[in-house]
Every structure is written in C-alpha cells, then in structure tokens.
Design a protein around this motif. Structure first.
Motif, PDB file in Angstrom:
ATOM      1  N   PRO A 205      31.884  48.671  44.882  1.00  0.00           N
ATOM      2  CA  PRO A 205      32.049  49.510  43.688  1.00  0.00           C
ATOM      3  C   PRO A 205      33.004  50.679  43.879  1.00  0.00           C
ATOM      4  N   ASP A 206      33.364  50.979  45.141  1.00  0.00           N
ATOM      5  CA  ASP A 206      34.283  52.088  45.405  1.00  0.00           C
ATOM      6  C   ASP A 206      35.738  51.630  45.530  1.00  0.00           C
ATOM      7  N   LEU A 207      35.950  50.331  45.438  1.00  0.00           N
ATOM      8  CA  LEU A 207      37.285  49.765  45.619  1.00  0.00           C
ATOM      9  C   LEU A 207      38.130  49.944  44.362  1.00  0.00           C
ATOM     10  N   ARG A 208      39.394  50.335  44.545  1.00  0.00           N
ATOM     11  CA  ARG A 208      40.367  50.360  43.453  1.00  0.00           C
ATOM     12  C   ARG A 208      41.441  49.331  43.768  1.00  0.00           C
ATOM     13  N   ILE A 209      41.785  48.512  42.785  1.00  0.00           N
ATOM     14  CA  ILE A 209      42.689  47.384  43.029  1.00  0.00           C
ATOM     15  C   ILE A 209      43.906  47.444  42.117  1.00  0.00           C
ATOM     16  N   TRP A 210      45.062  47.234  42.723  1.00  0.00           N
ATOM     17  CA  TRP A 210      46.300  46.992  41.989  1.00  0.00           C
ATOM     18  C   TRP A 210      46.608  45.504  42.196  1.00  0.00           C
ATOM     19  N   ALA A 211      46.527  44.705  41.139  1.00  0.00           N
ATOM     20  CA  ALA A 211      46.658  43.249  41.241  1.00  0.00           C
ATOM     21  C   ALA A 211      47.961  42.792  40.595  1.00  0.00           C
ATOM     22  N   SER A 212      48.757  42.055  41.346  1.00  0.00           N
ATOM     23  CA  SER A 212      50.050  41.595  40.824  1.00  0.00           C
ATOM     24  C   SER A 212      50.194  40.090  40.995  1.00  0.00           C
ATOM     25  N   ASP A 213      50.975  39.495  40.116  1.00  0.00           N
ATOM     26  CA  ASP A 213      51.278  38.071  40.223  1.00  0.00           C
ATOM     27  C   ASP A 213      52.657  37.796  39.649  1.00  0.00           C
ATOM     28  N   PHE A 214      53.223  36.688  40.086  1.00  0.00           N
ATOM     29  CA  PHE A 214      54.520  36.207  39.631  1.00  0.00           C
ATOM     30  C   PHE A 214      54.463  35.778  38.164  1.00  0.00           C
ATOM     31  N   SER A 215      53.306  35.313  37.731  1.00  0.00           N
ATOM     32  CA  SER A 215      53.152  34.684  36.415  1.00  0.00           C
ATOM     33  C   SER A 215      52.582  35.642  35.380  1.00  0.00           C
ATOM     34  N   ASP A 216      53.271  35.794  34.260  1.00  0.00           N
ATOM     35  CA  ASP A 216      52.762  36.590  33.143  1.00  0.00           C
ATOM     36  C   ASP A 216      51.461  35.997  32.621  1.00  0.00           C
ATOM     37  N   ASN A 217      51.402  34.676  32.526  1.00  0.00           N
ATOM     38  CA  ASN A 217      50.192  34.022  32.012  1.00  0.00           C
ATOM     39  C   ASN A 217      48.978  34.345  32.874  1.00  0.00           C
ATOM     40  N   ALA A 218      49.151  34.329  34.196  1.00  0.00           N
ATOM     41  CA  ALA A 218      48.038  34.618  35.096  1.00  0.00           C
ATOM     42  C   ALA A 218      47.541  36.045  34.910  1.00  0.00           C
ATOM     43  N   VAL A 219      48.455  36.997  34.820  1.00  0.00           N
ATOM     44  CA  VAL A 219      48.071  38.399  34.677  1.00  0.00           C
ATOM     45  C   VAL A 219      47.336  38.629  33.361  1.00  0.00           C
ATOM     46  N   GLN A 220      47.810  38.007  32.303  1.00  0.00           N
ATOM     47  CA  GLN A 220      47.143  38.163  31.010  1.00  0.00           C
ATOM     48  C   GLN A 220      45.725  37.604  31.053  1.00  0.00           C
ATOM     49  N   MET A 221      45.541  36.470  31.729  1.00  0.00           N
ATOM     50  CA  MET A 221      44.203  35.896  31.844  1.00  0.00           C
ATOM     51  C   MET A 221      43.285  36.805  32.651  1.00  0.00           C
ATOM     52  N   LEU A 222      43.823  37.402  33.719  1.00  0.00           N
ATOM     53  CA  LEU A 222      43.026  38.328  34.518  1.00  0.00           C
ATOM     54  C   LEU A 222      42.567  39.507  33.666  1.00  0.00           C
ATOM     55  N   GLN A 223      43.468  40.069  32.891  1.00  0.00           N
ATOM     56  CA  GLN A 223      43.135  41.238  32.070  1.00  0.00           C
ATOM     57  C   GLN A 223      42.083  40.931  31.011  1.00  0.00           C
ATOM     58  N   LYS A 224      41.964  39.664  30.642  1.00  0.00           N
ATOM     59  CA  LYS A 224      40.978  39.262  29.642  1.00  0.00           C
ATOM     60  C   LYS A 224      39.675  38.761  30.271  1.00  0.00           C
ATOM     61  N   SER A 225      39.617  38.721  31.596  1.00  0.00           N
ATOM     62  CA  SER A 225      38.427  38.208  32.276  1.00  0.00           C
ATOM     63  C   SER A 225      37.231  39.122  32.036  1.00  0.00           C
ATOM     64  N   ALA A 226      36.045  38.511  32.013  1.00  0.00           N
ATOM     65  CA  ALA A 226      34.818  39.267  31.752  1.00  0.00           C
ATOM     66  C   ALA A 226      34.566  40.329  32.813  1.00  0.00           C
ATOM     67  N   GLY A 227      34.931  40.054  34.060  1.00  0.00           N
ATOM     68  CA  GLY A 227      34.663  41.005  35.131  1.00  0.00           C
ATOM     69  C   GLY A 227      35.762  42.018  35.369  1.00  0.00           C
ATOM     70  N   PHE A 228      36.793  42.002  34.543  1.00  0.00           N
ATOM     71  CA  PHE A 228      37.920  42.918  34.740  1.00  0.00           C
ATOM     72  C   PHE A 228      37.534  44.329  34.310  1.00  0.00           C
ATOM     73  N   ASP A 229      37.791  45.303  35.163  1.00  0.00           N
ATOM     74  CA  ASP A 229      37.469  46.703  34.902  1.00  0.00           C
ATOM     75  C   ASP A 229      38.768  47.503  34.899  1.00  0.00           C
ATOM     76  N   ALA A 230      39.246  47.858  33.717  1.00  0.00           N
ATOM     77  CA  ALA A 230      40.530  48.548  33.586  1.00  0.00           C
ATOM     78  C   ALA A 230      40.530  49.926  34.227  1.00  0.00           C
ATOM     79  N   GLU A 231      39.351  50.509  34.439  1.00  0.00           N
ATOM     80  CA  GLU A 231      39.286  51.817  35.071  1.00  0.00           C
ATOM     81  C   GLU A 231      39.472  51.746  36.576  1.00  0.00           C
ATOM     82  N   ARG A 232      39.174  50.592  37.144  1.00  0.00           N
ATOM     83  CA  ARG A 232      39.292  50.425  38.594  1.00  0.00           C
ATOM     84  C   ARG A 232      40.369  49.440  39.003  1.00  0.00           C
ATOM     85  N   CYS A 233      40.966  48.755  38.058  1.00  0.00           N
ATOM     86  CA  CYS A 233      41.957  47.721  38.385  1.00  0.00           C
ATOM     87  C   CYS A 233      43.153  47.802  37.447  1.00  0.00           C
TER      88      CYS A 233
END
Length: 380
Positions: A205-233
C-alpha cells in the motif's frame, strides 16, 4: 471490436523465406476466438475458454552485426553473482501455479509443428542442428517493416487480446522481496494492461508506480482496470528507444524499475540505449528487477525449426508481428554494464511446465537478475 478492420494491419511477406499466412488470425478473431500469440511459431488458434485455462494479461532494419564476445568484466560479474545466489539456475523449483501457467503462453499449439522436443528437453547437439538449419533471416524489407511498425503490432495485439492473454503476476513479490514493503517509487516499463502493476498496488500500500508501455491500447486498458488507483499510479505511453523516460516521469528519481519480458521485444542494436534511458530515470543505486527469455528456450527452438521467423541471431518474429530476443546471462550482464549498471545477481532459470489438462510438458528458460545503477552513471 470488429476484427476485420485490422486485417490489413498485420504485415504479410511475399512467398518464400519469412512468408506467413495471417488470414487465419483475423478469421479466428471474427469468429469470437482469441488470436494466435505464440512465441514459438504462432500457428495456434485458441478459444476464449482455452486461453483462460493457461493465460490472462506481459510482454526491432537490416540484420544487425554480430555482437562481439563480451569482455571479461561481464563474465566476472556473472561469476560473482553465481557465487552468491540462492538457487542454481538448472534446479530452481520455486514459484506458484500462476507463474507456471504464464510460461505456457506463446507455447501452446493445437497442432504442434515443433516435434523435436515434444515432451523432453533437447540435448545440446539437437539444439545446434536446429539453429544451424535456420540460417537465412527474413528479407531486409520485412525486417525494416517489422521495426517501423513495432508499435502498431503491439497495439493490434492488445486490440485483439485485450486483458485475456497473460495472468496477473502474483509471484513478483516472492521473486523480488523488496517489492513487498516500503514507500518505493517504482517504474514499471512494458506494463501492458497492468499484470504486474495492479497486483503490486494491492500487495504494498506504500508503493507508488509509474507504469509505461509501448502500446496506447494497453495503457488505456490499464487506466480503466478495476484495481487501478490514479492517486498512486501514473500510466503513460513511452518508446524506450526514442523517448526520454526521465521526462515522462516528470524528473522523479525512481528507486526501482521492473522489466519483465520487455527488453526482448526491442531490436538488439537498441537495447543498450533503452537501458541507458531507464538509468536516467533511476536514482543512484536504484535497481532494475529483470526477467526475460533465456537462450534455447523451447519457444525459440519452435520458431527456428519451421523457419521464416528469424530476424538475426536469437531474434525472431512471431506470427502476430511482435518480436522476441533470447538472452544469455553474460550477454545480459554486458549490456547492463555498458548502460552504467552493476550486476547484483543474474541466472538462467529452467523449468519443466506441465499442462495437466493435455498431459504435455514444455521446457522453458528465462534469465532473471537484479542490476543497480552505478553512482557515477550519467543520465541521457
């Protein structure tokens, strides 16, 4: 999604070396099936149910010159890491069911065209015979095309497979205990749809993540994931070979970088530059937690035997247009050394993956290591 719209997105080489019929890919997708995505020849067509049994959401120009033998510094780094590691590369037995299932991905075929190692490990002599027979790479035209359209191929991959290809990687905190706790800043390059990011957010719970990918489609799916936390990622697209990671993270100094089956997708000529790019986003002493394909993995031999997949030595193109490179420990340590890293550990893991449902075995190899940024390394 209408998969017929992407029929022309997947390149088709002319008849001869490197030719592949990609029509079944789109036909299968139109029929509601998952597109083939197999690191060893890619001839399979899996249904949704079959995919769920084995996988759910991981992760380039003319032939490059042969890499010169690595200097003794890299070999010494590997030897030192070998002396201190906890498990032998040929006998690692750890891991969980999710990890075992992940290594069935890109290796399961309805009709197995790879016959030399169906249910046994191939001996060194057989390996050399297979690779020696696969001398001719695909044409320069197609090598250039695969390089130029690499991003589009991964976008197509995620459009077709969405989040149904790889399983979430719940084993990472076991393999890299530093991820379990602590207020670390973690860079997850090649994050895909979040199969490492989402579980790690839950584990620590203390981890902050910057997540990157080559694919726009992949990043958009990640941002819409149920477990995605915009405050920490923070999720963003980035090409490791041409865009500054340091700029993308806003100048934040990362403590850790996760590279899981990412570097292998990059052309060998650009790998060191990509690692230097990552180094620029790490603080001095920051660590790269690494795992990727190992030399003579069964997927490599499966692509070598039918031919038409080779781009250059140990670098192959799959049926879907994505690519994979297969590493040795010394070679990998040398690349990190050139990029300004020190090797803390690196080893070749070997595992027999058993598909209990089909009663088959697959002999997989991957390289795993930890590399720390040297205090004197300069950013790009």
């Amino acid at each position: 999604v209408s998969f017929s719209d992407i029929q022309n997105d997947i390149p088709r080489p002319a008849d001869g070396a490197g030719a592949r019929d990609t029509a079944p890919v789109v036909a299968a997708a139109d029929a509601g099936r998952q597109a083939p995505a197999e690191a060893g020849g890619g001839e399979i067509l899996r249904t949704v149910d079959e995919e769920r049994d084995t996988a759910r959401p991981a992760r380039y120009v003319s032939p490059p010159p042969a890499r010169s033998p690595p200097p003794s510094a890299a070999a010494a780094a590997v030897a030192a890491a070998d002396a201190g590691r906890q498990t032998a590369g040929s006998g690692k037995q750890g891991g969980d069911q999710e990890e075992e299932e992940e290594y069935e991905v890109w290796s399961k075929e309805q009709t197995d065209v790879y016959t030399s190692a169906g249910g046994r490990e191939v001996c060194e002599e057989e390996i050399q015979e297979i690779l020696a027979a696969d001398k001719k790479p695909v044409t320069v035209f197609w090598q250039d095309k695969y390089e130029k359209e690499a991003r589009r191929m991964w976008d197509v991959f995620y459009k077709v497979n969405a989040d149904k290809f790889f399983k979430d990687r719940h084993y990472l905190e076991k393999e890299f205990p530093v991820l379990k706790s602590g207020a670390h800043k973690l860079l997850d390059v090649g994050c895909g749809v979040g199969n490492a990011t989402i579980p790690l957010l839950a584990v620590n719970p203390d981890l902050r993540i910057w997540a990157s990918d080559f694919s726009d489609n992949a990043v958009q799916m990640l941002q819409k994931s149920a477990g995605f936390d915009a405050e920490r990622c923070t999720a963003f697209t980035c090409d490791l070979t041409s865009e500054s990671v340091q700029a993308k993270v806003g100048g934040e100094a990362m403590d850790l970088c996760l590279m899981i089956f990412v570097l292998s997708a990059i052309h060998p000529d650009k790998m060191v530059h990509a690692l230097q790019n990552v180094a620029g986003a790490l603080r001095p002493g920051g660590k790269v937690l690494f795992r990727d394909y190992g030399l003579y993995d069964m997927a490599q031999l499966r692509m070598a035997e039918p031919r038409g997949h080779k781009l250059c030595d140990n670098f192959y193109v799959r049926k879907d247009g994505t690519r994979a490179y297969y590493f040795t420990e010394v070679e990998l340590a040398q690349m990190f050394l050139e990029a300004g890293f020190e090797t803390e550990s690196v080893e070749m893991h070997r595992r027999v993956v058993k598909n209990r449902k089909e009663g088959s075995e697959m002999h997989r190899r991957w390289v795993q290591g930890v590399f720390s940024k040297s205090e004197t390394t300069l950013s790009l």
